[in-house]
Enzyme design. Structure first.
Site, PDB file in Angstrom:
ATOM      1  N   GLY A 239       0.760  -1.242   0.000  1.00 43.77           N
ATOM      2  CA  GLY A 239       0.000   0.000   0.000  1.00 43.77           C
ATOM      3  C   GLY A 239       0.789   1.291   0.000  1.00 43.77           C
ATOM      4  N   GLY A 278       3.810  -3.690  -3.633  1.00 39.89           N
ATOM      5  CA  GLY A 278       3.766  -3.858  -5.082  1.00 39.89           C
ATOM      6  C   GLY A 278       4.263  -2.583  -5.738  1.00 39.89           C
ATOM      7  N   ARG A 279       3.391  -1.582  -5.698  1.00 41.10           N
ATOM      8  CA  ARG A 279       3.645  -0.319  -6.388  1.00 41.10           C
ATOM      9  C   ARG A 279       4.992   0.316  -6.025  1.00 41.10           C
ATOM     10  NH1 ARG A 279      -0.643   2.851  -8.180  1.00 41.10           N
ATOM     11  NH2 ARG A 279      -2.016   1.738  -6.756  1.00 41.10           N
ATOM     12  N   CYS A 345     -11.745   5.116 -29.153  1.00 45.66           N
ATOM     13  CA  CYS A 345     -13.021   5.817 -29.269  1.00 45.66           C
ATOM     14  C   CYS A 345     -13.744   5.906 -27.933  1.00 45.66           C
ATOM     15  CB  CYS A 345     -13.900   5.098 -30.282  1.00 45.66           C
ATOM     16  SG  CYS A 345     -13.003   4.789 -31.791  1.00 45.66           S
TER      17      CYS A 345
HETATM   18  C1  LIG Z   1      -2.880  -4.926  -4.108  1.00 44.02           C
HETATM   19  C2  LIG Z   1      -2.425  -5.624  -2.883  1.00 44.02           C
HETATM   20  C3  LIG Z   1      -1.093  -5.426  -2.434  1.00 44.02           C
HETATM   21  C4  LIG Z   1      -0.128  -4.489  -3.096  1.00 44.02           C
HETATM   22  O1  LIG Z   1      -0.525  -3.152  -2.984  1.00 44.02           O
HETATM   23  P1  LIG Z   1       0.479  -2.001  -3.425  1.00 44.02           P
HETATM   24  O2  LIG Z   1      -0.314  -0.756  -3.194  1.00 44.02           O
HETATM   25  O3  LIG Z   1       0.812  -2.198  -4.846  1.00 44.02           O
HETATM   26  O4  LIG Z   1       1.672  -2.061  -2.545  1.00 44.02           O
HETATM   27  C5  LIG Z   1      -0.697  -6.138  -1.321  1.00 44.02           C
HETATM   28  N1  LIG Z   1      -1.526  -6.992  -0.681  1.00 44.02           N
HETATM   29  C6  LIG Z   1      -2.805  -7.192  -1.078  1.00 44.02           C
HETATM   30  C7  LIG Z   1      -3.669  -8.142  -0.333  1.00 44.02           C
HETATM   31  C8  LIG Z   1      -3.289  -6.512  -2.187  1.00 44.02           C
HETATM   32  O5  LIG Z   1      -4.557  -6.697  -2.577  1.00 44.02           O
END
Ligand SMILES: *Cc1c(COP(=O)(O)O)cnc(C)c1O
Length: 422
Positions: A239, A278-279, A345
């Site tokens: 997150g 992730g991000r 479009c």
């Molecule tokens: C999407 C998700 C993540 C990764 O979130 P980021 O914002 O990309 O760090 C981690 N854990 C769960 C359960 C998710 O759904």
């Protein structure tokens, strides 16, 4: 910090000139930097020094196997949310013990595959899923190490569509039901409830919501332990946000600040930790490169029409999010506010409105969309019968296509006519 910068007026990915890749691969394409990926993972890992922690990269942010393998090679595990992602993680070489299976609606087939693969942890999202998991695990003669994913009822203060920890969100187990479900889990066959999981949303730009959620988790652990449950493991989700927009002054907390807060909040609790970023790992390790098709001027506006579209990078259309856009060839001319749009479009196929770009830009010039490494290629579709765009990876002065553009024949290979249509 990332490894995309101008050298002699030309945008480079590490030591490779971006126009060189464009000439070989064609536009549009995604381009990932190995040095940036490596740096982000190691900064995140370092921020957790002193904790017994595993970083499980959230595969949904970027599931390219070359990206996964690079991160796995540096010690990362994987957080997966589907059969497909689990298979990708395994194919990329992830140790099953370092895979966490999350996801709000796991099917029985997914649960079976997770158990058969020996994943390290399954994050349970509901009582019904707990019951199914117990039945399937018992049938298979397995014990599932689980966390209940709890909903801490905290507003992450992020975009409404990527907030997951509020009472009304579909994610996690209702806070008031959590202790009862742990007691139940402890009695169920095939279930080993030693962990608590929480994930409150994505692109979070302040520490306070994390801290509020984590404090509630700490209290929960103490309460569960007082009831005799052996909670030894915390999965704190992902997150952490990244800066997307240089005109905004919102700077997300650094991994160091995040790590320090985690250590402060959970001091003395004696737990192992899993993180699912992730991000923050892949976001600015990727760019999307596109060519200007034409420039269209009306009395009101100037449109820069590029060959990338919402089907290639959907975040602006889906979440109204912004990506910085820069010319690949540095320009000395002054800038003009333009609308950067794709050819699809749909009115929502617009990457930026009144965005300052050099007035000298013309058809055939390249532009780069920055911070496109997360939730970019993975969310792409072939809407308008546009081929999925290639993904390229750079390392030092080398580059390689890590997913090629499909041919038209490949795009239609799965289609067939029913017998009653000539
Ligand atoms: C999407 C998700 C993540 C990764 O979130 P980021 O914002 O990309 O760090 C981690 N854990 C769960 C359960 C998710 O759904």
């Amino acid at each position: 910090m990332h490894h995309f910068s101008y050298r002699g007026g030309v945008l480079h990915a590490e030591d490779v000139a971006v126009p060189r890749i464009a000439a070989e691969v064609g536009t549009p394409f995604y381009c990932y930097s190995t040095a940036t990926l490596t740096r982000h993972l190691s900064v995140f890992q370092k921020a957790l020094t002193g904790l017994d922690a595993t970083v499980c990269f959230a595969v949904k942010a970027n599931s390219n196997i070359a990206v996964l393998r690079t991160l796995i090679g540096l010690g990362a595990g994987c957080d997966v949310v589907s059969c497909g992602e689990l298979q990708l993680a395994l194919k990329a070489g992830a140790a099953p013990a370092k895979i966490v299976f999350s996801g709000v609606g796991k099917t029985e087939a997914e649960i079976r595959l997770a158990l058969a693969s020996g994943v390290g942890q399954i994050n349970v999202e509901s009582e019904a899923e707990l019951d199914t998991l117990s039945r399937v695990a018992a049938e298979m003669g397995k014990t599932a190490r689980i966390a209940l994913r709890v909903n801490p009822e905290v507003d992450a203060g992020t975009h409404d569509k990527i907030s997951t920890g509020r009472k009304e969100d579909k994610f996690g187990i209702e806070w008031s039901a959590v202790p009862r479900l742990y007691r139940k889990a402890a009695r169920l066959p095939g279930i080993d409830p030693t962990s608590v999981a929480v994930h409150i949303g994505s692109q979070i730009t302040e520490l306070a919501p994390f801290e509020a959620a984590f404090k509630k988790v700490r209290e929960l652990v103490l309460q569960l332990r007082a009831e005799g449950l052996d909670i030894r493991h915390l999965d704190l989700g992902g997150g952490l946000g990244v800066p997307y927009d240089h005109s905004s002054n919102k700077t997300p907390p650094s991994p160091e600040e995040y790590g320090a807060m985690v250590k402060r909040t959970f001091a003395g609790l004696d737990c192992k930790f899993t993180f699912e970023p992730g991000r923050v790992i892949v976001g600015n390790a990727g760019i999307m490169v596109s060519e200007i098709v034409s420039i269209k001027e009306s009395a009101e506006r100037r449109f820069v029409i590029v060959d990338a579209a919402m089907n290639d990078l959907v975040r602006p259309a889906m979440y109204g999010s912004r990506h910085d856009i820069i010319p690949v060839q540095e320009a000395s001319s002054g800038s003009l506010p333009v609308d950067v749009v794709g050819p699809v479009c749909e009115t929502t196929d617009c990457f930026a409105k009144a965005y300052p770009l050099p007035s000298s830009l013309k058809a055939g010039d390249l532009v780069a969309f920055l911070t496109a490494g997360a939730y970019g290629a993975v969310m792409a579709s072939s809407y308008n019968a546009r081929a999925l765009i290639p993904e390229v990876m750079v390392s030092g002065d080398q580059f390689a296509v890590v997913r090629r553009r499909p041919s038209f024949e490949e795009m239609v290979a799965l289609e067939q006519l029913p017998p009653w249509v000539e």
